[in-house]
Design a protein around this motif. Structure first.
Motif, short mmCIF file in Angstrom:
data_model
loop_
_atom_site.label_atom_id
_atom_site.label_comp_id
_atom_site.label_asym_id
_atom_site.label_seq_id
_atom_site.Cartn_x
_atom_site.Cartn_y
_atom_site.Cartn_z
N LEU A 19 0.83 -1.26 -0.06
CA LEU A 19 -0.02 -0.10 -0.19
C LEU A 19 0.81 1.14 -0.03
N TYR A 20 1.88 1.42 0.84
CA TYR A 20 2.72 2.58 1.08
C TYR A 20 3.48 2.93 0.00
N GLU A 21 3.75 1.77 -1.20
CA GLU A 21 4.34 2.17 -2.32
C GLU A 21 3.84 2.76 -3.38
N VAL A 22 2.43 2.41 -3.41
CA VAL A 22 1.46 2.80 -4.48
C VAL A 22 0.66 4.15 -4.14
N ILE A 23 0.74 4.37 -2.72
CA ILE A 23 -0.09 5.60 -2.39
C ILE A 23 0.17 6.92 -2.90
N GLY A 24 1.32 7.22 -3.03
CA GLY A 24 1.76 8.46 -3.52
C GLY A 24 1.80 8.84 -5.02
N LEU A 25 1.31 7.73 -5.56
CA LEU A 25 1.44 7.97 -7.22
C LEU A 25 0.39 8.79 -7.64
N LYS A 26 1.10 9.55 -8.93
CA LYS A 26 0.05 10.29 -9.45
C LYS A 26 -0.17 9.71 -11.06
N TRP A 27 -1.59 9.52 -11.10
CA TRP A 27 -1.94 8.75 -12.26
C TRP A 27 -2.19 9.72 -13.61
N GLU A 41 13.49 10.17 -17.07
CA GLU A 41 12.76 10.40 -15.64
C GLU A 41 13.06 9.14 -14.95
N LYS A 42 13.80 9.18 -13.96
CA LYS A 42 14.21 8.25 -12.95
C LYS A 42 13.10 8.43 -11.72
N GLY A 43 12.29 7.60 -11.95
CA GLY A 43 11.21 7.56 -10.82
C GLY A 43 10.66 6.13 -10.80
N ILE A 44 9.76 5.91 -9.69
CA ILE A 44 8.84 4.77 -9.61
C ILE A 44 7.62 4.99 -10.60
N VAL A 45 7.66 3.85 -11.37
CA VAL A 45 6.48 3.89 -12.25
C VAL A 45 5.54 2.70 -12.17
N PHE A 46 4.11 2.89 -12.13
CA PHE A 46 3.35 1.66 -12.01
C PHE A 46 2.40 1.71 -12.97
N GLU A 47 2.15 0.62 -13.68
CA GLU A 47 1.06 0.45 -15.07
C GLU A 47 -0.04 -0.01 -14.53
N THR A 48 -0.99 0.43 -15.08
CA THR A 48 -2.47 -0.45 -14.93
C THR A 48 -3.27 -0.14 -16.21
N GLU A 49 -3.84 -1.22 -16.51
CA GLU A 49 -4.60 -1.28 -17.75
C GLU A 49 -6.09 -1.44 -17.30
N VAL A 50 -6.89 -0.35 -17.85
CA VAL A 50 -8.40 -0.60 -17.62
C VAL A 50 -9.28 -0.45 -18.93
N GLY A 70 1.25 5.49 -13.04
CA GLY A 70 1.48 6.04 -11.98
C GLY A 70 2.98 6.28 -11.60
N ARG A 71 3.02 7.68 -11.29
CA ARG A 71 4.37 7.98 -11.25
C ARG A 71 4.52 8.67 -9.86
N ARG A 72 5.79 8.56 -9.21
CA ARG A 72 6.34 9.26 -8.27
C ARG A 72 7.60 9.39 -8.38
N SER A 73 8.39 10.21 -7.53
CA SER A 73 9.93 10.23 -7.58
C SER A 73 10.28 9.33 -6.54
N LYS A 79 14.81 7.66 -0.75
CA LYS A 79 15.86 7.03 -0.22
C LYS A 79 15.32 5.53 0.45
N SER A 80 13.91 5.74 0.76
CA SER A 80 13.47 4.45 1.11
C SER A 80 13.53 3.43 0.04
N ASP A 81 13.03 3.90 -1.22
CA ASP A 81 12.92 2.84 -2.30
C ASP A 81 14.50 2.29 -2.59
#
Lengths: 810, 810
Positions: free
Chosen positions: B398-406, B706-715, B758-761, B764-766
C-alpha cells in the motif's frame, strides 16, 4: 617434460626426476645442443638398482636448479613482480640473484637516500651542513654511478627487450641521464644552476625494493585521480561563478581589498574554500551591509560543506574499489606463483605432490635462514590432509604459513613449573596476584592518581619557576610502584610471556624511561630533560580499561605499516615541492620584507614603545621560508595544515610575481588529494575492522590475549627420528642442531609426541581473506577458468587420496 | 468478532459485515450496554432478500467507523507513531481527528515559529524589529496559550495514562509551564530578566508534526554520541598530556604567551586542534629553537590527522548501523499498520480479502483529496494477482502506491499528434531538432561562449567602474538565444513533458530570471540588481554533459529533503546557543574593547597616518557579537567554520570571565558532532547511491530520462463502466467527474482499454528497499515469527486462490 612418457614406468626409484625442468637448465641445454630442448640437463638416464654417482650428482644439480627457480617464483609472487620479468637463462639468473638480496636492496636504498639528503648541503643549504660544490657534486656523481650500476644489473637480468618495455625503469633511466649531465655541469661550473630536476630525485627512492608500499600508494592515488578531478572542476566552477558575483557585488566598496579585481576575487574565494581567510574576507562587506553575509554563507555551504565532502565520498568510494581489486590481483598473482613453483617441485613418479625432500630444497633457497626443524614443521603445517605429500591445494596455503614462528607448546602452564616446591609456591602466588582483576584495577588507580598529581603539580608551577633540580618525592614513590609492578609481572608471568604482550612492552619502556629520567634529574643532566617531561605518557595505560580503546589502539598497530608508507608518500611529495620552492623562493622573505602587501603585519619586526616599555613586536612569518630544505619542510607542513597559509603565499607573492600563487595553489590541491586519501584510508580501515569484529564476534575481552594467527602441529617421536635420519643421510644438510634439539626435547618430555605452535601477527591481508571469503572462491573459479595452463592438464587427479597415500614421507 | 461463528453461513449477502469492529464503536457499544462487548454496534441482523433500511444504515455506519480507524492506523504507520497512542474510544477519536489535520499542524508550526521569532524583538532585539515589553510578552503568552490548548487536545486524545508515559510530551509540558511563569513575570515586571530558558523554545518546534525528520536526526545524533564521546575523551586526554609537556618545554620563553600557564597551554592546544591558531602558536617557540616544531607536528599528526579522522570513522560506522536499524523498524512498523488496517477492512463473508468498496471507503478517509478515479486505479495497481480482492500480500504494498500520480498513457508519442497535418509536420520537425544531439551540443557551446564572455567582460571591468545602465548587446544576444531555445523546446516537447524534467525547469527559470534582469537593467531598477548578477549560473547547464555530474546532481536532489532537515537541526542548535550567547555576551564587545587581550588588533578601530594619508585601520571583529539574534547567528556560523574563532572567544573572554571559554568550546564540540554527522550522512548517501548504481547497472545515460517509480495499470471499458456504476449506486459518492472523464476518454480513444501510468519520484526508502532486498525478507520472517497476533490466526488461508476467485468486484 616433453618426453616424460619414456620414464612413466620408472616407479619406485629413489631418485625421482622433476616433471618440469628449470628454465635456466633448459637454457643451458639449449646452449649445448642448439634447438634440441629435449636433451634434459645432460643427465644420463640412471639404471635402477645401481645408481650411477655421476648421474645422481647431475640429477641433484637439476633438482637444485628447480628449487632455486621455484623459490624465485615464490619471491616474485610475494613481491608482486610480474612474471614477464622472470629470469630466462643462467646468465640472467646470476644477475637476478645478484640484484635480489638484502645487501643489494640496502645499497639501492642508501644510494637513493643519499641522493635525497644531498639537498641538505646543496646551494640553499642548512647552515651547519653546507658543503663545497665539488664535494656534494662528487658525492652526487658517485651516487648516480651506483644507480647506473644497479640499472646495468637490471638490464642484464631483464634482457634488453623487457627492460625497454618496463615503464618505471625507463623513466628512472632517463631521469638518471639528465641528473648525470647536470651533476657534471655543476662540477665544471663550480656553481649550482637552477636545478628544478632535483625534484625528480624521489623517483630513485620510489623504485627501491623496500618502497613497494609507497609505489602502491602512488598507484592508488593516481587511480583515484579521475573522479577527484571531476569534482574538483565542479568546485572550481562554483568558485569562478561566485568570484564574478563577488566582484560585481563588492568591488564598489573601496575598503574591501578582497574583491577589488577579478583576480583578487578568485584568489580570495580559493583561500576561502580552505577557510583560512574567514571571517576576515567577509568583514569589509559585512560592515557595509549586514545581508552580504548571505553570499559567504551560501558559498561556504556549497563549497566547503557540500562539494568538499562529496570529494571525500567519491575518493572513499574509488578507494574502496581499488583496495579490493588490488587485494584480488595480489591474491591471484600469489596463487599463480605457487602453481609455477609447484610445477617445478613435483617429480615424474609423483606428479601430483611435493614431498618433504623437495619442499626442504625449496625452502633452503626461499628462506635460507630457516632452521631444518622449522622447515619440517612448516611442511607439517601445510600438510593438513595427513598424506605424506603436499597436494597443490595444500601448497596454495604456502604464503599463510611461511612467516610462522615455531615454538613447542609448554607442557606446563607456567615457566616456574620445574622449580623447587617453595619457589614454585611463591611464584604461583605472584602469578595469581598479577593476573587478578584487583591488582590490575589497583594499578589503574595508581596511574590515575599519578595523572592527577602531575596535573596539580604542573599547575602549581604556574608562577613560571623553572624545574628545580631536586627530585620530587612523588616522582620516586610512583616510580617505585611502577618498578615493583614490572618486577612482579616479569617474575609472575615469566619474561617470555611478559614481553610478548604489546601493552606490557609499553609499560616496561615507559617505566624504564621514567627511571632514566630520574637518573637525569638526580645527576642534573640537561640534555636528557625531555625524558622527565615524557612522564605523563604513563597515563596512556588507562586506556587499556575500555574495550573500544583497546580495539582502536590494536587497529592502529595493525595499520601502522600502511600509515607509515602513506607518511613516506607524503614526504616524497614534500621533497619535490621543497626543491621547487627552494629554487624559486629561497631568501625572498625576511623581517619587514612585505610592507606593501596586505599581510605586512605578519612579517613586521619592530620595536614598539608602549608607555615606557619597549617591546619587540614580531610577526614571525618570515620564519616560514624556503631558505633550506628543513625550513621548507616546516613551511610545507604549515601549508598542509592550511590555516593562515595565505599569509605565506601573499608574502612570497609580494616579493616575487603573481605566478608564485600557482605553486601554493598546486601544493594545496596535491596535499588535498593525499590527505583525502589518508582520510579515506583511515575510514576504510576502521570501518572494515569494525565490520570484521561484528561479523566474527571476536572475543576481544581479554586484554592480555594475543590476537594473531596460530597454527598447531603435532610431531611424534618416531616421525622426528625418521626426519632426522632423512636429513642426515639423504639430504646432506649439515646444520641439524635444531632437529636434534627437537628429538632431545621429545625424549625428555616423556610424551610420545609434542605439539608445536606457529604464530605470526595478523595482517590486513588476513582480515581481507576472512571478509571476502565468499568472493574469493568466485575469484579462484574465474581465475582457473581463464588461466587454465597447459601444465595443469597433467594434474587432473589433484587430491585423489589413493595417489597421495601411496607415497612415503620422502 | 467474538461471535463471528454465528454468521459464518451467511454468504452471498450484499451487505457484508466487518470481521473486526472499530474500537471506537466497541466503546460506544460498551456505553450502551455496559460490560457486553458482544453487542455489535446495535445492528439488527439483516434478513436476506429484504434488507431493513435502518439496519443497512447502521451497518454502513459501522463500516465507516472501520474505514476511519484503518485510515488512522495507516497514518500512524506512515508517521511512525507508536500504536499505544492509538485513540481508544469515540471521545479520543474526535480529539484525534481534531489534532490530526493539516490545519492543526500548521497552527502548531506557526505557534512554534512565532515563539522562536519572538527573540528577534525581545531584549537584545534587532533594532528595526524592537517591540515594547508588554507587546512581545503578550504575544508570547498568546503563543504559549495556544501550545497549552494543543497539549490539552493531546491529553484528551491520549488519555491521562498514556500522556504521562509519553516522554517528549511531558518534557514539552514542563517547559511550557516554566515559560508561562516567566512570561507572566516579564509582563508584571515590565522588563526581561536573564531568560536562558528561552534556549528551550526549539522544543516546541521539534515536537511539530512537520518536523519529524528533525526529531529523527536528533535521535540519530544522540545515538551516535556514546562512541563519539569515547574518542573525544581520547582527544582530550592527548590534549592534556601535550599541554603539560608544552608547558614544561615552552613556559620558560617569556615571549611565548601561548604556554605561559597550564590553562593557557590547554586553551592553546584546544584551539590548535581546530588549527585556528596555527602556525602562530608555534612561532615564538620556533624562533627560539627550530626543533620545537617537532612538538607541534607530532601533536597535529596525532590529534588532527589521526584522532579526528577516527572520530569520523566511528561516527560513520555508527551512523550506518543506525540508518539501517531505523529503516528496518520503520518498515516493520508500516507492515504492522497495514495488517491492522487490513483486519478492519475485511468482511465476515470474505475474511481474507479487501474489495474495492472497502478500499474506497478507506481511501476516502486516508486521502480525502484523492479523486474516485485515482482510488480505483490505486486499487488496480495493488491488485497484482488479478483477483477481485486484495489479499494481505497485495495490501502490504500500500505505502508504495499511495503517492502515485496517475495519468493516462498517451496513445501517440507527441502532444501535437491530433493537430492538422501542416502543424504536425512543423512541430515534428521542431521535436526532432530539439531532441538531436547536435542541438544539445550547440547549446552547450553557446553556454560555454557565454561563460567565457562573462569572464572576459567582468575582467575588463577591473578598473572599478560600476555598472553602466546601458544594456550590453551581448546580454541581449545570449538571452535571445536562450529564449528561442526555451520556446523551441516547449513547442517541440509539449509543455507537460518539458516541465516534467528538472533540468528543463532549471533552464527555464534561469532564462526567466535573466529576462527579469534585462528588464531591471533597462528600467534602471536598483533593488533588482542581484538578478543581473545571477547570470553566471546559466553556466551550470554545462554540467549536464558528463555522466558523473548528472549522477551527483540527481543524488543531490534526491537527498535534498534529508539535507534540509539536517540544516534545520543545525539551526535549532544555533538558536539555543544564540539565546545563551545573547543573555551573557550581549554588548560586551565593541570597537577598541579588548586592548588588554592578545587579540586586541582584531578589535581595534583607529585612524592611522601613513605618510600624509590618514586611513581607518579597522579590526572589524567587534562585528562578530551577540548583540541580537541575527548577529548571533552570523557569529555562530563563523564559529562553525572554525577559522579564527579563537579571536571571537578571546575577545569575549577578555571582557567577561575565563568561564566564557566554556561556552565557545562547548559550541565547538556540539557543532563538531553535528558536522561529523552531516559528513557521515553525505558520505553514506553517496557511497550508498554509487553502490546502488553499480549493483543495478542503471542505464543513466539519457539525461532526459525520468528516474522515478512507475506503475502501470490497464483499465478496460467494461471495467470502467462497471466501476462507475458501482460508485454511483452503491457507494453514493457524489463527486464522480474524474471517473466519468475516464469513461469518456476510453470511449473517445476507440480502444477497448486504456493504460494508466502512476508515477512518483524515488526516495531513499525505495533505494534502501532494493539494497537490503535479501535482508528485508529475513526481517519479515523474524517479525512474523515474533509478532504473530491472535487476530491473524483466523487468516491462515491467506492468498488461497479459490476464496478470492469466488468473490465479485464489489
Amino acid at each position: 617434460m616433453e618426453n616424460s612418457s619414456t620414464f612413466d614406468n620408472m616407479t619406485g626409484l629413489t631418485h625421482d626426476r622433476p616433471v618440469q625442468t628449470s628454465s635456466f637448465c633448459q637454457q643451458v641445454a639449449s646452449v649445448d645442443a642448439a634447438g634440441n630442448y629435449d636433451v634434459v640437463n645432460n643427465v644420463v638416464i640412471p639404471t635402477p638398482g645401481a645408481p650411477d654417482p655421476r648421474a645422481q650428482n647431475s640429477l641433484r644439480q637439476s633438482w637444485e636448479m628447480n628449487y632455486q627457480e621455484a623459490a624465485i617464483y615464490l619471491q616474485e609472487g610475494e613481491n608482486n613482480d610480474k612474471f614477464f620479468t622472470h629470469p630466462r637463462n643462467a646468465q640472467a639468473l646470476s644477475a637476478y640473484l645478484f640484484a635480489h638480496n638484502h645487501l643489494f636492496y640496502v645499497m639501492e636504498l642508501l644510494t637513493a637516500v643519499l641522493l635525497m639528503l644531498l639537498s641538505l648541503s646543496e646551494a640553499p643549504a642548512v647552515p651547519f651542513l653546507r658543503l663545497d660544490v665539488y664535494v656534494h657534486a662528487s658525492l652526487e656523481l658517485l651516487a648516480l654511478a651506483t644507480v647506473a650500476f644497479e640499472l646495468c644489473m637490471k638490464l642484464r637480468w631483464l634482457g634488453f627487450h623487457t627492460f625497454i618495455r618496463h615503464k618505471r625503469t625507463m623513466v628512472k633511466a632517463s631521469v638518471l641521464f639528465i641528473q648525470f649531465i647536470e651533476a657534471i655541469v655543476v662540477l665544471v661550473r663550480q656553481t649550482s644552476h637552477l636545478r628544478v630536476t632535483r625534484a625528480l630525485r624521489p623517483i630513485f627512492l620510489v623504485d627501491c625494493r623496500y618502497c613497494g608500499a609507497v609505489r602502491r600508494n602512488l598507484r592508488q592515488i593516481f587511480q583515484s585521480l579521475p573522479p577527484f578531478i571531476d569534482i574538483l572542476l565542479l568546485l572550481l566552477f562554483f568558485m569562478v561563478i561566485f568570484a564574478i558575483l563577488g566582484f560585481c557585488l563588492f568591488s564598489a566598496n573601496t575598503a574591501d581589498p578582497y574583491f577589488s579585481t577579478l583576480e583578487n576575487s578568485i584568489v580570495s574565494l580559493f583561500v576561502l574554500v580552505t577557510t583560512a581567510n574567514f571571517p576576515d574576507v567577509m568583514m569589509p562587506a559585512y560592515s557595509k551591509n549586514r545581508w552580504s553575509c548571505i553570499f559567504f554563507i551560501v558559498y561556504l555551504s556549497i563549497e566547503l560543506y557540500f562539494i568538499m565532502n562529496l570529494l571525500l565520498a567519491v575518493v572513499f568510494d574509488t578507494f574502496n574499489g581499488v583496495e579490493k581489486m588490488k587485494f584480488k590481483s595480489l591474491l591471484l598473482h600469489k596463487r599463480s606463483a605457487v602453481e609455477h613453483a609447484f610445477q617445478l617441485l613435483v617429480g615424474r613418479q609423483r606428479p601430483d605432490g611435493v614431498c618433504l625432500k623437495q619442499f626442504d630444497g625449496l625452502m633452503r633457497f626461499y628462506r635460507p635462514r630457516m632452521t631444518a626443524r622449522d622447515r619440517f614443521l612448516t611442511f607439517k603445517a601445510l600438510n593438513r590432509s595427513g598424506a605424506s605429500m603436499l597436494s597443490l591445494q595444500d601448497f596454495y596455503k604456502l604464503y599463510e604459513v611461511i612467516g610462522l614462528k615455531w615454538k613447542a607448546r609448554r607442557s606446563g602452564e607456567h615457566w616456574f613449573d620445574d622449580l623447587p616446591r617453595t619457589a614454585f609456591l611463591i611464584l604461583k602466588g605472584i602469578n595469581l596476584l598479577v593476573k587478578s582483576k584487583a591488582f590490575q584495577y589497583a594499578m589503574y588507580l595508581v596511574v590515575a592518581i599519578n595523572g592527577i598529581w602531575i596535573l596539580v603539580e604542573t599547575n602549581m608551577l604556574n608562577d613560571g619557576v623553572a624545574w628545580t633540580h631536586v627530585v620530587p618525592w612523588s616522582y620516586i614513590i610512583f616510580l617505585t610502584i611502577y618498578g615493583v609492578e614490572v618486577l612482579l609481572k616479569i617474575t609472575g608471568l615469566g619474561p617470555l610471556k611478559y614481553f610478548s604482550s604489546g601493552w606490557n612492552l609499553f609499560d616496561f619502556s615507559v617505566t624504564v624511561f621514567a627511571f632514566l629520567g630520574l637518573i637525569a634529574l638526580a645527576f642534573d643532566m640537561e640534555p636528557f630533560y625531555f625524558i622527565v617531561v615524557l612522564r605523563p605518557f604513563q597515563l596512556l595505560r588507562l586506556f587499556k580499561i575500555k574495550q573500544r580503546y583497546r580495539n582502536v589502539l590494536d587497529t592502529m598497530f595493525e595499520l601502522f605499516p600502511r600509515m607509515a608508507s602513506l607518511g613516506l608518500t607524503l614526504i616524497i611529495f614534500y621533497y619535490s615541492f621543497a626543491i621547487v620552492g627552494m629554487e624559486f623562493f629561497a631568501d625572498v622573505v625576511y623581517p619587514n620584507c612585505c610592507n606593501t602587501s596586505t599581510v605586512a603585519d605578519s612579517y613586521r619586526q619592530i620595536n614598539v614603545t608602549i608607555g615606557n616599555r619597549t617591546i619587540l613586536d614580531e610577526g614571525y612569518y618570515y620564519l616560514n621560508n624556503f631558505n633550506n630544505i628543513l625550513s621548507s619542510f616546516v613551511t610545507l607542513f604549515e601549508l598542509t595544515v592550511v590555516n593562515n597559509w595565505y599569509i605565506t603565499m601573499e608574502g612570497v607573492t609580494s616579493q616575487t610575481t603573481h605566478w608564485s600563487r600557482l605553486y601554493f595553489m598546486t601544493f594545496y590541491i596535491v596535499t588535498m588529494v593525499v590527505m583525502t586519501i589518508i582520510v579515506a584510508f583511515i575510514l576504510d580501515a576502521f570501518v572494515f575492522r569494525m565490520n570484521y569484529s561484528r561479523k566474527n564476534r571476536e572475543p576481544l575481552d581479554d586484554p592480555e590475549d594475543e590476537k594473531g594467527i596460530v597454527f598447531e602441529t603435532e610431531v611424534s617421536q618416531t616421525e622426528a627420528l625418521q626426519t632426522l635420519d632423512l636429513y642426515k643421510h639423504t639430504l646432506g644438510v649439515t646444520n641439524l642442531s635444531s632437529l636434534q634439539d627437537m628429538c632431545v626435547a621429545l625424549e625428555r618430555s616423556g610424551h610420545s609426541s609434542l605439539v608445536f605452535l606457529g604464530r605470526r601477527s595478523r595482517t590486513k591481508s588476513d582480515l581481507s581473506m576472512k571478509m571476502y571469503e565468499e568472493e574469493i572462491q568466485e575469484w579462484y573459479e574465474e581465475y582457473s577458468r581463464t588461466n587454465l595452463q597447459p601444465d595443469e592438464t597433467s594434474h587432473r587427479e589433484l587430491d585423489s587420496p589413493e595417489v597421495s597415500a601411496a607415497n612415503s614421507i620422502n
